[in-house]
Design a protein around this motif. Structure first.
Motif, PDB file in Angstrom:
ATOM      1  N   ARG A   9       1.421  -4.121  -2.092  1.00  0.00           N
ATOM      2  CA  ARG A   9       0.753  -3.171  -1.673  1.00  0.00           C
ATOM      3  C   ARG A   9      -0.643  -2.991  -2.606  1.00  0.00           C
ATOM      4  N   LEU A  10      -0.441  -3.543  -4.028  1.00  0.00           N
ATOM      5  CA  LEU A  10      -1.378  -3.506  -4.926  1.00  0.00           C
ATOM      6  C   LEU A  10      -2.318  -4.816  -4.935  1.00  0.00           C
ATOM      7  N   GLY A  11      -1.779  -5.893  -4.308  1.00  0.00           N
ATOM      8  CA  GLY A  11      -2.473  -6.844  -4.050  1.00  0.00           C
ATOM      9  C   GLY A  11      -2.057  -8.203  -5.173  1.00  0.00           C
ATOM     10  N   ARG A  12      -1.090  -7.801  -5.594  1.00  0.00           N
ATOM     11  CA  ARG A  12      -0.247  -8.656  -6.680  1.00  0.00           C
ATOM     12  C   ARG A  12       0.501  -9.775  -5.870  1.00  0.00           C
TER      13      ARG A  12
ATOM     14  N   GLU B 251      -8.113   6.438  -0.034  1.00  0.00           N
ATOM     15  CA  GLU B 251      -7.112   5.732  -0.819  1.00  0.00           C
ATOM     16  C   GLU B 251      -7.718   4.789  -1.759  1.00  0.00           C
ATOM     17  N   VAL B 252      -7.488   4.835  -3.092  1.00  0.00           N
ATOM     18  CA  VAL B 252      -7.940   3.841  -3.930  1.00  0.00           C
ATOM     19  C   VAL B 252      -7.083   2.881  -3.969  1.00  0.00           C
ATOM     20  N   VAL B 253      -7.600   1.457  -3.805  1.00  0.00           N
ATOM     21  CA  VAL B 253      -6.599   0.489  -3.809  1.00  0.00           C
ATOM     22  C   VAL B 253      -6.587  -0.486  -4.940  1.00  0.00           C
TER      23      VAL B 253
ATOM     24  N   VAL C 136      -7.992  -9.481   2.829  1.00  0.00           N
ATOM     25  CA  VAL C 136      -7.337  -8.928   1.632  1.00  0.00           C
ATOM     26  C   VAL C 136      -6.768  -7.662   1.787  1.00  0.00           C
ATOM     27  N   LEU C 137      -7.703  -6.508   2.369  1.00  0.00           N
ATOM     28  CA  LEU C 137      -7.043  -5.346   2.480  1.00  0.00           C
ATOM     29  C   LEU C 137      -5.895  -5.430   3.598  1.00  0.00           C
ATOM     30  N   ARG C 138      -6.006  -6.415   4.568  1.00  0.00           N
ATOM     31  CA  ARG C 138      -4.908  -6.397   5.655  1.00  0.00           C
ATOM     32  C   ARG C 138      -3.762  -7.053   5.161  1.00  0.00           C
ATOM     33  N   ALA C 139      -3.783  -7.849   4.166  1.00  0.00           N
ATOM     34  CA  ALA C 139      -2.633  -8.751   3.505  1.00  0.00           C
ATOM     35  C   ALA C 139      -1.766  -7.469   2.557  1.00  0.00           C
ATOM     36  N   MET C 140      -2.527  -6.625   2.060  1.00  0.00           N
ATOM     37  CA  MET C 140      -2.066  -5.707   1.111  1.00  0.00           C
ATOM     38  C   MET C 140      -1.676  -4.453   2.088  1.00  0.00           C
ATOM     39  N   GLY C 141      -1.904  -4.389   3.096  1.00  0.00           N
ATOM     40  CA  GLY C 141      -1.437  -3.384   4.137  1.00  0.00           C
ATOM     41  C   GLY C 141      -1.941  -1.915   3.970  1.00  0.00           C
ATOM     42  N   VAL C 142      -3.186  -2.005   3.415  1.00  0.00           N
ATOM     43  CA  VAL C 142      -3.977  -0.644   3.065  1.00  0.00           C
ATOM     44  C   VAL C 142      -4.903  -0.046   4.001  1.00  0.00           C
ATOM     45  N   LEU C 143      -5.365   0.884   4.176  1.00  0.00           N
ATOM     46  CA  LEU C 143      -6.536   1.256   4.866  1.00  0.00           C
ATOM     47  C   LEU C 143      -7.797   0.417   4.671  1.00  0.00           C
ATOM     48  N   SER C 144      -8.286   0.070   5.797  1.00  0.00           N
ATOM     49  CA  SER C 144      -9.580  -0.735   5.702  1.00  0.00           C
ATOM     50  C   SER C 144     -10.759   0.035   6.094  1.00  0.00           C
TER      51      SER C 144
ATOM     52  N   ALA D  17      -1.775   2.776   8.467  1.00  0.00           N
ATOM     53  CA  ALA D  17      -2.279   3.256   7.032  1.00  0.00           C
ATOM     54  C   ALA D  17      -2.641   4.915   7.449  1.00  0.00           C
ATOM     55  N   TRP D  18      -3.133   5.216   8.626  1.00  0.00           N
ATOM     56  CA  TRP D  18      -3.460   6.593   8.644  1.00  0.00           C
ATOM     57  C   TRP D  18      -2.113   7.358   8.770  1.00  0.00           C
ATOM     58  N   CYS D  19      -1.069   6.704   9.482  1.00  0.00           N
ATOM     59  CA  CYS D  19       0.336   7.467   9.555  1.00  0.00           C
ATOM     60  C   CYS D  19       0.876   7.774   7.834  1.00  0.00           C
TER      61      CYS D  19
END
Lengths: 460, 460
Positions: free
Chosen positions: B122-125, B281-283, B333-341, B437-439
């Protein structure tokens, strides 16, 4: 110091220098970004595209900027071939195209395609009929034909409009490499693709252009991105593009007057060089030619050594001789024309060249050639014994680079009687070109090549 | 005007500007020519190569200049794959690589190869173990692995040295896209290939670099010429290369101090934004990150509208939201991390950014977000009737672009009782990312997607 290698690269035109500095301030951002720095960059890019399209004679949306003229050719050839892959996989190129086109043809063959070369005459000219014949003789439908607008080594201007008609009649798109002629004017005729290179017109290096006329099938090769209509990926040096477009417009404004001036200077070189230097062949079309370029070859001269001699005399020129190329083969252009390749010098005058500089070149040249010849020919050898009637004189020049085989031949010919023959054993590929050329210049008969033996009959 | 899009491009570094102008005077000629202008250009090119190699940490003969960072990636990936074609045709890339790498992977698949993506957290690592697993799970021998040194959208620094060890153990070469990190320092570890892009460090656009360590198999793709060791054809913009190298050296000299300063400013943004703006959300990795880059996403915000609002407030930033991309898909990138886009903003500070500018940004941001939200959410609608127990509320957002589906979901959730469900019909691909992400942000339960219906259970 006189720089006579304009066909290779020119210093930045003053207009280009100004534009480059100004655009570095306003055009450094990514033109694909919606923020104001990006929008400002975008406006500069759009304006540059309009300027370049106007100079080329196409619509702005038909023109993209590439990272060099070479890249424009590589991408143009590959994209046009891929766009027509269903029509056929045969590529036709003239035998005197720029090496970038020949490299693209090589890559096409490596990928399973076929290609053929259209021969040229002794002046380096691609006859429209020869194109028609090559199209008719192709092993299958031809996907693309490539003919340059003017030759970069000998200056011969090609009959592009007529070639385009031949291609159109055959339903084959024509790609025109206009690198050398674009500074002087538009390419007329119904070409389908056209390429250019900014550093030939006083723009910066690293900027090429590729125009693809609407209706031409085109499938960009390799990975692409959203830039330049998907035809040339990567973040460009936008200020260089702006400078390139500004320079092209400026150079075109001066083109007619400058062409007239340089044509006269080249005329002077073409006329004087054979008077000043013995055993010289001036090559290329004397009439249908670029205004600023003249090429000649000097018998019994090593091209590299002559370049260095001229460099010491403060003249920078270029050479298509074997000895200056990293591949050690003579220029494919001179080979295709069947002219002498040894001691080859290309003089290409930058705009603004003064008549006095050209005169100084003509003053310096004979001494430079004589110096190189003296070094190569060495002191007059003690007279070698003559050869009897009916016996062939064999000269072993194996392992020796041109012009050594020709020099040995020149020394040997006097040892056989008129009607007798000399066989020169030589493995330098340039010999295949230069021994026949020597025979023609000297009025001797070239009997042909068997293995590595070139046989010559003494006629005079 | 504050330009906070350094990760996209930077204005020329003063040292680069000086070098560019100076090299236009001395380095315009063809460095492949033997005359004095050519030799002078050659010397500049050689010196630039030494400077760049020193900054990269490789030998000068391992480094070539390319026409962009994108071109370095395209050529690097294709060349490494072609060099190892006998070993295998499988390519492994991290899921958060630059699009140039993904495009190269696409081209590889189109040519019959295979590729796979290493997932990130989730941090993109990119975890070294995940690379090891992907190598083990490959359908055949892996020819090449690609992992960036740091992510261009969220700033996460990758554990390249550990990944390189994993690759070395598996006998697979590793290509590192170092575009974002190269200005800050060398990439440590046993990488095999490395790429960079000059306009990320204050050099001109149109200059990339590709290092290929000795012993790495490499077969240049497509047609080449004799330039840049046969790895990057075409006449380059040599003054731009000289400027790029000079700039890299200058930027490195300032890197440590500047990194410390910008790290603190980014820390401030990371801390303050969630305090100032609701539903943010800070990513990206908060610790192992680039010094100058921070990315956040704002619920119920159209990214493009927010970019324009910030632009009007004189801040230039970037966005990975769907709405600013030409392809209308959210950042991979955001999609791969699973974070809000949605409502995504990337702030990347150029060297020298003043603290006051960052504070002004923090002053302006809440109003900009509120303005966009107000426009999107509109006036409070008349209260919609509640839905009975056991009945599913269906919200039709088909044909509507994000963030509309999420906004409709937020409006609808109050109409079902706790335990009840809402089904959002949406065909914007970003919904697949943003509804879960909203959920998570709202403490509701995402039940999954069936066809175009995203089902959510109200928990609170």
């Amino acid at each position: 110091m006189a720089y006579f290698d304009a066909a290779s690269a020119l210093p930045l035109h003053p207009v280009a220098r100004q534009a480059l500095v100004a655009a570095e301030a306003d055009g450094w951002a990514d033109p694909a970004r919606p923020h104001r720095e990006g929008r400002r960059a975008r406006m500069l890019l759009d304006a540059a595209r309009e300027t370049a399209a106007d100079a080329v004679g196409c619509r702005p949306d038909e023109l993209v900027f590439t990272s060099s003229g070479t890249s424009a050719l590589h991408r143009g050839v590959a994209g046009a071939l891929a766009g027509r892959v269903r029509a056929g996989r045969h590529l036709l190129v003239s035998a005197v195209e720029h090496s970038a086109v020949l490299h693209a043809a090589e890559a096409h063959r490596a990928a399973g395609g076929t290609s053929a070369e259209v021969p040229v005459d002794r002046l380096g000219r691609v006859a429209p009929d020869a194109v028609a014949e090559a199209l008719a003789a192709a092993p299958g439908p031809t996907a693309l034909a490539c003919v340059q607008s003017a030759n970069h080594e000998v200056g011969t201007v090609q009959p592009v409009a007529e070639v385009a008609e031949v291609c159109r009649a055959a339903g084959v798109p024509l790609l025109v490499d206009a690198a050398q002629s674009l500074p002087w004017g538009r390419v007329e005729g119904a070409w389908s693709l056209l390429t250019g290179s900014a550093h030939k017109w006083g723009g910066p290096g690293g900027v090429g252009l590729l125009a693809v006329r609407k209706g031409t099938r085109f499938a960009p090769p390799g990975p692409v991105d959203e830039r330049e209509s998907g035809r040339a990926p990567g973040f460009p040096h936008l200020p260089a593009i702006v400078a390139a477009a500004a320079s092209l417009r400026a150079v075109r404004a001066e083109a007619e007057a400058e062409a007239a001036r340089l044509t006269a200077l080249v005329e002077r070189v073409r006329a004087r060089v054979p008077e000043l230097v013995e055993d010289v062949e001036v090559v290329g079309d004397p009439v249908r030619r670029l205004p600023h370029l003249v090429t000649f070859s000097c018998l019994h001269v090593d091209g590299e050594a002559l370049l260095h001699a001229l460099d010491r005399a403060e003249f920078s020129v270029s050479s298509g001789s074997s000895c200056t190329s990293s591949t050690l083969t003579p220029s494919h252009v001179l080979r295709a024309m069947g002219v002498l390749s040894e001691g080859n010098v290309r003089v290409s005058l930058p705009p603004g060249t003064a008549r006095a500089e050209v005169e100084r070149f003509l003053d310096v040249l004979p001494g430079a050639v004589a110096g190189v010849r003296e070094q190569l020919l060495g002191p007059a050898a003690s007279p070698a014994p003559a050869v009897d009637d009916g016996e062939e004189l064999v000269v072993d020049a194996l392992g020796r680079r041109c012009p050594a085989p020709v020099i040995e031949l020149a020394r040997a010919i006097g040892r056989v009687p008129v009607g007798g023959t000399v066989a020169v054993l030589a493995d330098d590929v340039a010999a295949r070109l230069d021994i026949p050329a020597w025979c023609e210049m000297r009025g001797q008969e070239y009997l042909g090549e068997t293995g590595q033996a070139h046989r010559v009959r003494r006629l005079a």
